[in-house]
Design a protein around this motif. Structure first.
Motif, short mmCIF file in Angstrom:
data_model
loop_
_atom_site.label_atom_id
_atom_site.label_comp_id
_atom_site.label_asym_id
_atom_site.label_seq_id
_atom_site.Cartn_x
_atom_site.Cartn_y
_atom_site.Cartn_z
N TRP A 267 0.95 -1.21 0.02
CA TRP A 267 -0.16 0.02 -0.06
C TRP A 267 0.86 1.34 -0.04
CZ3 TRP A 267 -5.46 0.61 0.85
CH2 TRP A 267 -6.21 -0.56 0.83
N MET A 268 1.81 1.15 0.56
CA MET A 268 2.85 2.37 0.56
C MET A 268 3.48 2.56 -0.96
SD MET A 268 4.17 4.52 2.70
CE MET A 268 3.71 5.87 1.70
N GLY A 269 3.61 1.33 -1.63
CA GLY A 269 3.87 1.38 -2.99
C GLY A 269 2.87 1.99 -4.00
N VAL A 270 1.61 1.69 -3.60
CA VAL A 270 0.50 2.48 -4.28
C VAL A 270 0.77 4.08 -4.09
CG1 VAL A 270 -2.08 2.69 -4.42
CG2 VAL A 270 -0.90 0.39 -4.36
N GLN A 271 1.02 4.46 -2.92
CA GLN A 271 1.04 5.82 -2.80
C GLN A 271 2.11 6.41 -3.67
OE1 GLN A 271 3.68 7.80 -1.29
NE2 GLN A 271 2.10 9.65 -1.09
N ARG A 272 3.21 5.72 -3.44
CA ARG A 272 4.38 6.39 -4.19
C ARG A 272 4.48 6.30 -5.65
NH1 ARG A 272 9.80 7.65 -3.95
NH2 ARG A 272 11.06 6.96 -5.47
N HIS A 273 3.82 4.98 -6.12
CA HIS A 273 3.86 5.22 -7.77
C HIS A 273 2.69 6.09 -8.30
CE1 HIS A 273 5.77 1.33 -6.71
NE2 HIS A 273 6.74 2.12 -7.34
N VAL A 274 1.31 6.18 -7.46
CA VAL A 274 0.40 7.08 -7.87
C VAL A 274 1.24 8.65 -8.04
CG1 VAL A 274 -1.48 8.39 -7.15
CG2 VAL A 274 -1.50 5.99 -7.00
N LYS A 275 1.86 9.00 -6.66
CA LYS A 275 2.51 10.14 -6.86
C LYS A 275 3.69 10.18 -8.13
CE LYS A 275 6.30 10.54 -4.28
NZ LYS A 275 7.48 10.91 -3.09
N VAL A 276 4.43 9.19 -8.29
CA VAL A 276 5.58 9.36 -9.21
C VAL A 276 5.17 9.34 -10.64
CG1 VAL A 276 7.31 7.92 -10.40
CG2 VAL A 276 7.20 7.85 -7.77
N LEU A 277 3.82 9.08 -11.00
CA LEU A 277 3.39 9.16 -12.35
C LEU A 277 2.84 10.50 -12.32
CD1 LEU A 277 1.01 5.84 -12.55
CD2 LEU A 277 3.04 6.34 -13.94
N GLY A 278 2.32 11.29 -11.36
CA GLY A 278 2.12 12.52 -11.33
C GLY A 278 3.19 13.71 -11.57
N ILE A 279 4.39 13.07 -10.85
CA ILE A 279 5.52 14.02 -10.88
C ILE A 279 6.35 13.84 -12.37
CG2 ILE A 279 8.13 13.97 -10.10
CD1 ILE A 279 6.99 13.19 -7.26
N PHE A 280 6.36 12.73 -12.95
CA PHE A 280 7.08 12.47 -14.20
C PHE A 280 6.00 13.16 -15.19
CE2 PHE A 280 9.04 8.04 -13.26
CZ PHE A 280 10.16 8.60 -12.36
N ALA A 281 4.66 13.09 -15.12
CA ALA A 281 3.93 13.81 -16.04
C ALA A 281 4.13 15.45 -15.87
CB ALA A 281 2.57 13.69 -15.86
N ARG A 282 4.42 15.86 -14.52
CA ARG A 282 4.68 17.09 -14.08
C ARG A 282 5.96 17.53 -14.99
NH1 ARG A 282 4.48 19.43 -8.39
NH2 ARG A 282 6.69 18.37 -8.44
N LEU A 293 9.70 10.17 -19.37
CA LEU A 293 8.44 9.45 -19.96
C LEU A 293 8.71 7.88 -20.02
CD1 LEU A 293 7.36 11.97 -22.37
CD2 LEU A 293 6.61 11.48 -20.38
N ARG A 294 10.04 7.65 -20.41
CA ARG A 294 10.13 6.13 -20.67
C ARG A 294 10.07 5.30 -19.49
NH1 ARG A 294 15.22 8.76 -21.26
NH2 ARG A 294 16.59 8.23 -19.71
N ASP A 295 10.10 5.79 -18.52
CA ASP A 295 10.09 5.05 -16.93
C ASP A 295 8.60 4.89 -16.43
OD1 ASP A 295 12.85 5.21 -16.76
OD2 ASP A 295 12.80 7.05 -16.38
N MET A 296 7.79 5.65 -17.23
CA MET A 296 6.27 5.53 -16.83
C MET A 296 5.80 4.09 -16.66
SD MET A 296 4.35 9.06 -17.99
CE MET A 296 4.42 10.22 -17.08
N PRO A 297 5.89 3.26 -17.95
CA PRO A 297 5.36 2.13 -17.97
C PRO A 297 5.72 0.94 -16.59
CG PRO A 297 6.16 2.86 -19.99
CD PRO A 297 6.70 3.53 -19.18
N LEU A 298 6.94 1.06 -16.23
CA LEU A 298 7.21 0.29 -15.10
C LEU A 298 6.64 0.75 -13.87
CD1 LEU A 298 8.88 -2.09 -14.09
CD2 LEU A 298 10.84 -0.20 -13.78
N VAL A 299 6.37 1.91 -13.74
CA VAL A 299 5.89 2.71 -12.67
C VAL A 299 4.37 2.22 -12.43
CG1 VAL A 299 5.18 4.50 -11.32
CG2 VAL A 299 7.46 4.35 -12.30
N ALA A 300 3.70 2.10 -13.59
CA ALA A 300 2.37 1.92 -13.74
C ALA A 300 2.17 0.29 -13.62
CB ALA A 300 1.91 2.32 -15.47
N LYS A 301 3.01 -0.29 -14.11
CA LYS A 301 3.14 -1.83 -13.92
C LYS A 301 3.07 -2.16 -12.46
CE LYS A 301 5.72 -6.21 -15.04
NZ LYS A 301 6.93 -6.62 -15.67
N TYR A 302 4.05 -1.44 -11.79
CA TYR A 302 3.99 -1.90 -10.14
C TYR A 302 2.56 -1.47 -9.65
CZ TYR A 302 9.12 -1.83 -10.23
OH TYR A 302 10.47 -1.83 -10.50
N LEU A 303 2.01 -0.22 -10.02
CA LEU A 303 0.75 0.21 -9.39
C LEU A 303 -0.37 -0.98 -9.85
CD1 LEU A 303 -0.67 2.35 -7.90
CD2 LEU A 303 -0.90 3.44 -9.96
#
Length: 334
Positions: A267-282, A293-303
């Motif tokens: 669940w901590m991972g869910v918080q971090r990866h939701v955040k990271v997708l937002g940060i990478f988009a920003r 941008l190229r790192d987004m798919p792996l973050v989304a996969k974890y999530l």
């Protein structure tokens, strides 16, 4: 050659400190903020690193405070032989240029991660309340909100009205309840393969200026569910269990039951990866930095994997399905 007033000021600062010692400056690295690093190569071959943190954009005082805490804990962090906080210059010992990301391979991953686990436990054992900012509900929620504001709002846009936002906020409240129920320790906040250096003793630890006092599993998520390198889940579970066993033996307040500890971690991972997708988009849409941008798919996969394990997170998983379909429609390649 492009004019660089900050580099000129760094050169003048070093010349003032050591007027009889010749040197050259070369780029060492930059990060997602306004900070950058220059390597100082002295005429005798010795090297050091200057952190350039422009005042008005960056404050070196949090970095210096965390450096003292982590150094006292026994972590290998840069030494600070000279500083000028007013100009935003720190002279640091050189931990080299080989990150874990560059060094990791199948052969030595186990030993490198063992070293990273041992250092993390030393940092956590030194934890004291009120030394670092609290990783409280307001900060955790502000990070979660980067996802609707930037990832959905600017990056992969779908119809997202008040009802959808309310549903997402309810899921966020459940995530936060689990996160805030964890035992609390010092949290590096970006304890991953780009901020761990191959060094002696190993690892060198950098980029810790945003450290906080918060959930004990957070840095484990950063380390094992790394946005920049992926390992098979069986291996990650082995490393996580190794940390848990060592942490219990050291007296850290981890959950007595590994299943409960694993749920906190997920669940901590869910918080971090939701955040990271937002940060990478920003970083892309606001700052024009497309390298993440190229790192987004792996973050989304974890999530996705974590959301698929817990019924309470099904609404978030459905939203991820919508976003993924939208990505396919508009032809995103990441």
């Amino acid at each position: 050659m492009q004019n660089d007033p900050r580099q000129d000021a760094i050169a003048a600062w070093l010349e003032g400190l050591w007027p009889d010692r010749a040197f050259a400056l070369a780029p060492a690295s930059a990060d997602a903020s306004f900070r950058r690093y220059l390597r100082v190569v002295w005429n005798d071959g010795a090297t050091q690193v200057v952190m350039d943190a422009p005042p008005g954009h960056e404050d070196v005082r949090p970095w210096l405070h965390v450096q003292r805490l982590f150094h006292a804990a026994g972590a290998h962090v840069p030494e600070v032989p000279a500083q000028d906080a007013q100009q935003g210059f720190l002279l640091l010992s050189d931990l080299g240029s080989t990150t874990y990301l560059a060094a990791l391979d199948e052969r030595d991953a186990d030993s490198l991660y063992r070293d990273a686990i041992d250092t993390l436990i030393r940092i956590q054992l030194a934890s004291r309340a009120a030394e670092l900012p609290d990783y409280d509900r307001a900060l955790l929620k502000r990070e979660l909100d980067l996802f609707p504001d930037w990832y959905i709002g600017k990056h992969v846009t779908i119809p997202f009205g008040d009802a959808q936002r309310d549903a997402l906020d309810k899921v966020f409240a459940q995530i936060l309840a689990v996160n805030l129920g964890e035992p609390r320790v010092y949290v590096h906040r970006d304890y991953h393969s780009r901020n761990l250096m191959l060094a002696s003793p190993n690892p060198g630890v950098i980029d810790f200026q945003d450290a906080v006092y918060g959930p004990i599993s957070y840095d484990l998520v950063s380390l094992f569910k790394d946005a920049y390198v992926e390992w098979e889940e069986e291996r990650l579970l082995d490393w996580l269990a190794r940390y848990w066993e060592k942490a219990k033996k050291a007296g850290l307040p981890v959950r007595h039951d590994f299943g409960d500890f694993f749920r906190d971690y997920e669940w901590m991972g869910v918080q971090r990866h939701v955040k990271v997708l937002g940060i990478f988009a920003r970083l892309w849409h606001r700052d024009g930095k497309d390298g993440y941008l190229r790192d987004m798919p792996l973050v989304a996969k974890y999530l996705r994997n974590a959301c698929g394990r817990y019924r309470e997170l099904t609404p978030l998983l459905r939203l991820l399905d919508q976003l993924e379909n939208r990505q396919a429609q508009v032809g995103y390649t990441f």
